[in-house]
Scaffold this active site. Structure first.
Site, PDB file in Angstrom:
ATOM      1  N   ASP A   1      -3.945   4.445  -9.117  1.00 49.29           N
ATOM      2  CA  ASP A   1      -4.056   4.150  -7.688  1.00 49.29           C
ATOM      3  C   ASP A   1      -5.464   4.507  -7.225  1.00 49.29           C
ATOM      4  O   ASP A   1      -6.146   5.348  -7.836  1.00 49.29           O
ATOM      5  CB  ASP A   1      -3.016   4.934  -6.880  1.00 49.29           C
ATOM      6  CG  ASP A   1      -3.000   4.514  -5.412  1.00 49.29           C
ATOM      7  OD1 ASP A   1      -2.874   3.307  -5.151  1.00 49.29           O
ATOM      8  OD2 ASP A   1      -3.132   5.387  -4.540  1.00 49.29           O
TER       9      ASP A   1
ATOM     10  N   GLU B   1      -8.048   5.014  -3.496  1.00 47.99           N
ATOM     11  CA  GLU B   1      -8.244   5.028  -2.049  1.00 47.99           C
ATOM     12  C   GLU B   1      -9.643   4.489  -1.780  1.00 47.99           C
ATOM     13  O   GLU B   1     -10.547   4.643  -2.615  1.00 47.99           O
ATOM     14  CB  GLU B   1      -8.084   6.434  -1.464  1.00 47.99           C
ATOM     15  CG  GLU B   1      -6.708   7.045  -1.660  1.00 47.99           C
ATOM     16  CD  GLU B   1      -5.577   6.277  -1.005  1.00 47.99           C
ATOM     17  OE1 GLU B   1      -5.852   5.525  -0.031  1.00 47.99           O
ATOM     18  OE2 GLU B   1      -4.433   6.402  -1.458  1.00 47.99           O
TER      19      GLU B   1
ATOM     20  N   HIS C   1      -5.631   7.903   4.570  1.00 52.83           N
ATOM     21  CA  HIS C   1      -5.774   8.818   3.434  1.00 52.83           C
ATOM     22  C   HIS C   1      -6.322  10.199   3.803  1.00 52.83           C
ATOM     23  O   HIS C   1      -6.232  11.145   2.996  1.00 52.83           O
ATOM     24  CB  HIS C   1      -6.628   8.207   2.320  1.00 52.83           C
ATOM     25  CG  HIS C   1      -7.953   7.659   2.758  1.00 52.83           C
ATOM     26  ND1 HIS C   1      -8.927   8.402   3.379  1.00 52.83           N
ATOM     27  CD2 HIS C   1      -8.464   6.399   2.645  1.00 52.83           C
ATOM     28  CE1 HIS C   1      -9.981   7.660   3.613  1.00 52.83           C
ATOM     29  NE2 HIS C   1      -9.721   6.413   3.193  1.00 52.83           N
TER      30      HIS C   1
ATOM     31  N   HIS D   1      -1.723   9.238   2.291  1.00 56.45           N
ATOM     32  CA  HIS D   1      -1.927   8.601   0.999  1.00 56.45           C
ATOM     33  C   HIS D   1      -2.940   9.412   0.194  1.00 56.45           C
ATOM     34  O   HIS D   1      -3.883   9.977   0.739  1.00 56.45           O
ATOM     35  CB  HIS D   1      -2.449   7.176   1.179  1.00 56.45           C
ATOM     36  CG  HIS D   1      -1.431   6.219   1.701  1.00 56.45           C
ATOM     37  ND1 HIS D   1      -1.203   4.992   1.123  1.00 56.45           N
ATOM     38  CD2 HIS D   1      -0.578   6.303   2.748  1.00 56.45           C
ATOM     39  CE1 HIS D   1      -0.252   4.356   1.794  1.00 56.45           C
ATOM     40  NE2 HIS D   1       0.132   5.146   2.799  1.00 56.45           N
TER      41      HIS D   1
END
Length: 237
Positions: free
Chosen positions: A7, A9, A57, A152
């Site tokens: 993943d 950001e 985030h 997140h």
């Protein structure tokens, strides 16, 4: 098979507008078991993050000020993922950003050149058509605790996605414990045999109530796995 749940950001939504990757989180899994050999890196971008992105985030521009640039972590990152099967939720988003960063920093390779890709969002949509299939919705559906996910985060989301992916693809894959397995020469797993213990084993017969509670629990597992509970399949054979 070496699988990596990945993943990122970012500073915004569009790499074509100069937005950057600011965090990469990866969780390694081999034979559907987490190894603990994870990868996590914050990255200093070439531009400030959009306010909307920071609200998602929580990674501020000030926090990233002393972090390495993408070009400084490229070699280590590519070495870590090379040859693996990447599992990414909404893969085009993360791949678009990572490939843009690689190109921007003079790398001729794309992620797809060195890894195979599984988009877990597409898997979820095929299994649960017409339903919400974002990470939070999938956690609720499969009973996965994500209460610690207030914002997140690339590594946190990868850890959660690992649990979600295992549930989407059948949950538990075998009924053996790690300590009761040994690897054969071909890499397969065999069951260790007990030596000189058969005559001393005490057999306890379950009560009717215990059998009913067990069947109720198995039925719950089968429902949560979408009919892919291994125990139910073996019991039916």
């Amino acid at each position: 098979m070496r699988q990596i749940i990945l993943d990122t950001e970012t500073t915004g939504l569009e790499p074509s507008q100069g937005h950057n990757v600011i965090e990469i989180g990866c969780v390694e899994m081999i034979k559907r078991r987490l190894t603990g050999n994870n990868y996590h890196q914050y990255i200093k971008p070439d531009r400030d993050s959009d306010e909307g992105a920071i609200r998602i985030h929580g990674i501020t521009n000030e926090f990233l000020a002393d972090k390495p640039k993408f070009r400084d972590i490229t070699a280590d990152f590519l070495e870590y993922i090379r040859g693996a099967e990447l599992i990414i939720h909404n893969a085009p988003f993360d791949l678009g950003f990572l490939n843009a960063e690689l190109k921007r920093n003079g790398c001729s390779e794309k992620v797809e050149d060195i890894c195979s890709i599984i988009d877990s969002l597409q898997l979820a949509r095929r299994k649960h058509p017409g339903q919400k299939n974002n990470l939070d919705a999938l956690c609720r559906r499969y009973g996965i605790d994500n209460s610690h996910r207030e914002l997140h985060g690339a590594l946190l989301d990868s850890e959660i996605l690992a649990d979600v992916y295992l549930m989407i693809t059948g949950g538990q894959t075998d009924l053996l414990l790690a300590g009761d397995q040994e690897a054969a020469a071909d890499g397969s797993v065999a069951v260790k045999k007990l030596e000189n213990a058969t005559s001393n084993l005490k057999v306890i017969t379950p009560t009717a109530k215990e059998l009913a509670e067990h069947q109720q629990f198995v039925s719950m597992l089968d429902k949560k796995s979408g009919g892919d509970c291994l125990y139910s399949k073996l019991a039916a054979q």
